[in-house]
Design an enzyme around this catalytic site. Structure first.
Site, PDB file in Angstrom:
ATOM      1  N   SER A   1     -18.464 -22.237 -39.503  1.00 39.54           N
ATOM      2  CA  SER A   1     -17.641 -22.019 -38.320  1.00 39.54           C
ATOM      3  C   SER A   1     -18.437 -22.175 -37.034  1.00 39.54           C
ATOM      4  O   SER A   1     -19.533 -21.626 -36.901  1.00 39.54           O
ATOM      5  CB  SER A   1     -17.051 -20.602 -38.391  1.00 39.54           C
ATOM      6  OG  SER A   1     -16.694 -20.122 -37.123  1.00 39.54           O
TER       7      SER A   1
ATOM      8  N   TRP B   1     -17.344 -20.845 -34.263  1.00 37.97           N
ATOM      9  CA  TRP B   1     -17.233 -19.504 -33.673  1.00 37.97           C
ATOM     10  C   TRP B   1     -18.385 -18.629 -34.162  1.00 37.97           C
ATOM     11  O   TRP B   1     -19.080 -18.001 -33.362  1.00 37.97           O
ATOM     12  CB  TRP B   1     -15.898 -18.883 -34.079  1.00 37.97           C
ATOM     13  CG  TRP B   1     -15.445 -17.702 -33.270  1.00 37.97           C
ATOM     14  CD1 TRP B   1     -14.391 -17.667 -32.403  1.00 37.97           C
ATOM     15  CD2 TRP B   1     -16.005 -16.378 -33.272  1.00 37.97           C
ATOM     16  NE1 TRP B   1     -14.265 -16.405 -31.862  1.00 37.97           N
ATOM     17  CE2 TRP B   1     -15.245 -15.593 -32.376  1.00 37.97           C
ATOM     18  CE3 TRP B   1     -17.086 -15.776 -33.923  1.00 37.97           C
ATOM     19  CZ2 TRP B   1     -15.521 -14.249 -32.124  1.00 37.97           C
ATOM     20  CZ3 TRP B   1     -17.374 -14.434 -33.677  1.00 37.97           C
ATOM     21  CH2 TRP B   1     -16.590 -13.686 -32.788  1.00 37.97           C
TER      22      TRP B   1
ATOM     23  N   CYS C   1     -11.637 -21.171 -28.222  1.00 37.93           N
ATOM     24  CA  CYS C   1     -11.271 -20.785 -29.584  1.00 37.93           C
ATOM     25  C   CYS C   1      -9.781 -21.054 -29.758  1.00 37.93           C
ATOM     26  O   CYS C   1      -8.986 -20.909 -28.822  1.00 37.93           O
ATOM     27  CB  CYS C   1     -11.578 -19.308 -29.792  1.00 37.93           C
ATOM     28  SG  CYS C   1     -10.785 -18.566 -31.227  1.00 37.93           S
ATOM     29  N   GLY C   2      -9.392 -21.441 -30.974  1.00 32.97           N
ATOM     30  CA  GLY C   2      -7.996 -21.764 -31.240  1.00 32.97           C
ATOM     31  C   GLY C   2      -7.038 -20.628 -30.978  1.00 32.97           C
ATOM     32  O   GLY C   2      -5.829 -20.838 -30.900  1.00 32.97           O
ATOM     33  N   HIS C   3      -7.559 -19.392 -30.826  1.00 35.02           N
ATOM     34  CA  HIS C   3      -6.693 -18.242 -30.603  1.00 35.02           C
ATOM     35  C   HIS C   3      -6.956 -17.599 -29.245  1.00 35.02           C
ATOM     36  O   HIS C   3      -6.700 -16.418 -29.040  1.00 35.02           O
ATOM     37  CB  HIS C   3      -6.854 -17.249 -31.757  1.00 35.02           C
ATOM     38  CG  HIS C   3      -6.497 -17.871 -33.067  1.00 35.02           C
ATOM     39  ND1 HIS C   3      -7.450 -18.365 -33.930  1.00 35.02           N
ATOM     40  CD2 HIS C   3      -5.294 -18.154 -33.629  1.00 35.02           C
ATOM     41  CE1 HIS C   3      -6.838 -18.899 -34.980  1.00 35.02           C
ATOM     42  NE2 HIS C   3      -5.544 -18.787 -34.816  1.00 35.02           N
TER      43      HIS C   3
ATOM     44  N   ASN D   1      -5.805 -22.793 -41.310  1.00 31.54           N
ATOM     45  CA  ASN D   1      -6.714 -21.724 -40.918  1.00 31.54           C
ATOM     46  C   ASN D   1      -6.059 -20.373 -41.197  1.00 31.54           C
ATOM     47  O   ASN D   1      -5.126 -19.970 -40.503  1.00 31.54           O
ATOM     48  CB  ASN D   1      -7.057 -21.867 -39.432  1.00 31.54           C
ATOM     49  CG  ASN D   1      -7.968 -20.758 -38.930  1.00 31.54           C
ATOM     50  OD1 ASN D   1      -8.456 -19.937 -39.705  1.00 31.54           O
ATOM     51  ND2 ASN D   1      -8.213 -20.740 -37.631  1.00 31.54           N
TER      52      ASN D   1
ATOM     53  N   SER E   1      -7.936 -13.769 -36.773  1.00 36.84           N
ATOM     54  CA  SER E   1      -7.304 -13.416 -35.499  1.00 36.84           C
ATOM     55  C   SER E   1      -5.859 -12.973 -35.707  1.00 36.84           C
ATOM     56  O   SER E   1      -5.263 -12.375 -34.811  1.00 36.84           O
ATOM     57  CB  SER E   1      -7.335 -14.613 -34.543  1.00 36.84           C
ATOM     58  OG  SER E   1      -8.653 -14.957 -34.199  1.00 36.84           O
TER      59      SER E   1
ATOM     60  N   THR F   1     -11.803 -18.554 -41.193  1.00 37.75           N
ATOM     61  CA  THR F   1     -12.930 -18.994 -40.371  1.00 37.75           C
ATOM     62  C   THR F   1     -14.064 -17.979 -40.312  1.00 37.75           C
ATOM     63  O   THR F   1     -15.235 -18.337 -40.436  1.00 37.75           O
ATOM     64  CB  THR F   1     -12.454 -19.268 -38.932  1.00 37.75           C
ATOM     65  OG1 THR F   1     -11.613 -18.187 -38.514  1.00 37.75           O
ATOM     66  CG2 THR F   1     -11.690 -20.577 -38.849  1.00 37.75           C
TER      67      THR F   1
END
Length: 538
Positions: A98, A100, A207-209, A424, A428, A458
Site C-alpha cells: 500500500s 498509504w 487517499c481514495g477516502h 478495495n 476506511s 489496503t
C-alpha cells in the site's frame, strides 16, 4: 565487441519477430497497444535481462484468470514488513503493498505523511524489494531444510509457497509519462508482479477516502496505462496493469479536453453572475480573507445553479410548453450519448429551438480546475475507456455497497464482458455499520461472483500491528512478563507460529549450513550449536 551492421540488423528483426509472437499469446487477447513491436525493440539495449518478477507476473495472471473464470476471488491485504509477509503467504495467494502504509511508515526519507503521494517515487518500490527479498530468502531457507531431510520425512515439514505475487501501489505515477515509465521500471526490477495506477492529478492526489480529489482527463490516464505497458514490453515482462478510477466521488477535473468527460462536467446556469474566480480575485484585492472569502464563494455557489449540461437541458424541457416533455427528454438523452458538449448543445438547440445558458468556465476554481459530478455511472464511463489498456479495473468507493458494486460490474461487463475487476475492502469503511456479520463473511464471495477476482484490505497490516501493539503494551505496563507469556509466546506456541523460534525463522540454521559447506563440514561458530536458547522450545 560491437556487432556488424548486418548482425545488428538480423538481431533486431529476430527480436521484433519474437515480440510479435509474444503478443499473440492468449495473455494479451484483450490488450490494446498503440505502438509497434519495432518501436519496442528499438528502445531495448543489446543485453537481454530476464527479470524474476516476470515469473511472478505470469503466476499472478494465471491466478486471476482462474478466479475470474470460476467467479471466485483471490483476496489479500497490505503487508508492512518481512515478518508479516512470511505469515500471510501461509494462507493467502497474493501480497499487497500500500502507498498509504508506505507513506506513513516507510518513506525513503523516513518522514511520515498522510496518503498524498508526496513521498519520493522509490518509496513503494523499496518496500516491494524488501518483501521480495524476504520471500526469496525464506523460500531458500525452507528448500534447504527440506532437502537436508530424507524424502520420507519431508511430508511432515513445512512446504509453504513463499513466492506469492506482489501487487503494489503506483499512485498517479509520480509525474509525467516518463516518470510513470521510470516508476514501472523500478517496480519490475524490485519484484512487483502487478501495479495499480489511479486517474487523479499527481500534484493534488488524495487517499481514495479523502475529499478534494481532482481527476485528469480520460485520455491522460490512458496515456499512463500505455506508458506502463510500453515499459513492461521494453523489459520483456508480463507485468499486470490495474487501472483505478477515483471518479465515483470526484468533484474536480483538470481539463475538458476529452469529449468523453463532458457529460460529467458541471456548469453555471445563472447568466447574471460573473465568473467565480474573477469575484474571488476582486475580493482578495479588497483585503478580504479566510472566512470572508469562503462566504463569498458559498454565496456564489448557491446562486449559480450548478448542474451538468444534460440536467440543465432536461430542466428547460420540463419548463417548456412542449406537448410530450418526456418523449423530448428521452430523445435528447438518447441522441447525446457519447457526444461532446458542442454536439450536445446542437442537439439541445434542435429540441428547444433556442440555446440555453450553461457555462463550465464560470465555476472554475482558483487553481483552474473544472467542477465535476462523479458517481457510479461516471466511473463506468471511465472504466469502459480504460479497459483495452488495463488487466484489471478498480473503482474506489465510499462504502462497501454491494448494489453499487453490482451496478459498476454490470455497466463495465455490458461493453467488456471479460474485464477483470478489483475491489478495495477498505478499513476506511465502518464494516459493523455497513452490514451484519453474516453478510461481512460472504461479501468477498458475492463480489467474486460479479467478476471482482482480486480483492484486498489496503491497511490491514497497519491496523493489526497497531492493535496487538496497543494490547501488549497496555498489558505489559501492568503485568510485566506475564503479559508477554499470555498474549504472545503461549499463543505462538499453541498456534505453531514459526516465529516463536525466531532464530530458526531468521535463517540461523540455513546460515550454519552455508558455513559448514565452505569450511568442509565443521564449524565451531555455528549459531544454532550447543548453548542456543531455542533448545527450550523443543
Amino acid at each position: 565487441m560491437s556487432l556488424s551492421v548486418e548482425q545488428e540488423e538480423q538481431k533486431y528483426w529476430e527480436e521484433v519477430e519474437a515480440v510479435k509472437q509474444w503478443w499473440k499469446d492468449s495473455r494479451w487477447r484483450y490488450t490494446k497497444r498503440p505502438f509497434t513491436a519495432e518501436q519496442i525493440v528499438a528502445k531495448r539495449g543489446n543485453l537481454k535481462i530476464e527479470y524474476p518478477s516476470n515469473v511472478q507476473s505470469k503466476k499472478l495472471w494465471k491466478l486471476v484468470e482462474e478466479k475470474f473464470k470460476t467467479k471466485t476471488a483471490s483476496f489479500t491485504y497490505g503487508c508492512l514488513d518481512p515478518t508479516m509477509v512470511t505469515q500471510m503467504v501461509k494462507y493467502l495467494d497474493t501480497v499487497y503493498v500500500s502507498g498509504w502504509q508506505s507513506s506513513s511508515t516507510a518513506s525513503s526519507t523516513d518522514e511520515p505523511s498522510p496518503d498524498l503521494a508526496d513521498y519520493p517515487m522509490n518509496t513503494v518500490p523499496n518496500k516491494v524489494n524488501q518483501l521480495w527479498m524476504a520471500q526469496l530468502f525464506h523460500d531458500r531457507k525452507q528448500r534447504e531444510e527440506r532437502l537436508r531431510n530424507p524424502k520420507e520425512k519431508r511430508a511432515s515439514l513445512a512446504n509453504i509457497d513463499y513466492l506469492a505475487p506482489i501487487i503494489a501501489d503506483a499512485d498517479t505515477g509520480h509525474g509525467g509519462l516518463t516518470a510513470v515509465m521510470k516508476l514501472t521500471k523500478l517496480f519490475i526490477e524490485r519484484g512487483a508482479a502487478g501495479i495499480h495506477i489511479e486517474d487523479q492529478a499527481p500534484g493534488t492526489k488524495k487517499c481514495g477516502h479523502m475529499a478534494g480529489k481532482v481527476l485528469v482527463p480520460i485520455s491522460e490516464h490512458i496515456n499512463r496505462l500505455v506508458a506502463i505497458r510500453a515499459q513492461a514490453d521494453i523489459m520483456g515482462t508480463d507485468l499486470l496493469a490495474i487501472a483505478r478510477t477515483d471518479s465515483e466521488a470526484a468533484t474536480l477535473i483538470t481539463s475538458t479536453i476529452d469529449p468523453r468527460d463532458h457529460a460529467f462536467v458541471v456548469g453555471s446556469t445563472n447568466p447574471n453572475l460573473e465568473p467565480l474566480n474573477d469575484l474571488m480575485i476582486a475580493a482578495e484585492r479588497a483585503g478580504k480573507n479566510g472566512a470572508e472569502l469562503q462566504a463569498i464563494e458559498d454565496s456564489w455557489t448557491a446562486k449559480a445553479g450548478l448542474k451538468r449540461f444534460e440536467d440543465a437541458v432536461i430542466d428547460q424541457i420540463k419548463a417548456s410548453s412542449a406537448a410530450n416533455k418526456q418523449a423530448a427528454i428521452d430523445a435528447f438523452l438518447r441522441e447525446i450519448k457519447g457526444k461532446s458538449n458542442k454536439e450536445a448543445r446542437a442537439i439541445a438547440r434542435q429540441i428547444l429551438g433556442t440555446d440555453i445558458f450553461w457555462d463550465w468556465d464560470a465555476p472554475r476554481t482558483r487553481e483552474g480546475y473544472y467542477r465535476y459530478q462523479g458517481g457510479c455511472q461516471c466511473a463506468i464511463n471511465r472504466a469502459v475507456a480504460f479497459a483495452p489498456f488495463a488487466d484489471l479495473i478498480w473503482m474506489e468507493s465510499k462504502l462497501p455497497d454491494y448494489a453499487q458494486a453490482k451496478e459498476f460490474a454490470e455497466g463495465v461487463h455490458a461493453v467488456w464482458p471479460q474485464q477483470k475487476l478489483a475491489y478495495n475492502l477498505s478499513p476506511s469503511f465502518n464494516w459493523k455499520a455497513a452490514m451484519p456479520r453474516d453478510e461481512q463473511e460472504t461479501y468477498i464471495r458475492r463480489l467474486g461472483e460479479l467478476g471482482y477476482c482480486w480483492q484486498f484490505i489496503t491497511l490491514a497490516g497497519l491496523h493489526t500491528t497497531a492493535l496487538i501493539s496497543d494490547q501488549f503494551a497496555k498489558a505489559y505496563a501492568k503485568q510485566g512478563m506475564r503479559a508477554y507469556g499470555e498474549l504472545v509466546q503461549e499463543p505462538e506456541m499453541e498456534n505453531k507460529v514459526d516465529v516463536v523460534t525466531h532464530q530458526k525463522w531468521s535463517g540461523a540454521n540455513y546460515v550454519d549450513e552455508l558455513l559448514k559447506m565452505v569450511t568442509g563440514g565443521v564449524s565451531s561458530t555455528s549459531a544454532m550449536g550447543k548453548g542456543v536458547t531455542e533448545d527450550q522450545f523443543k
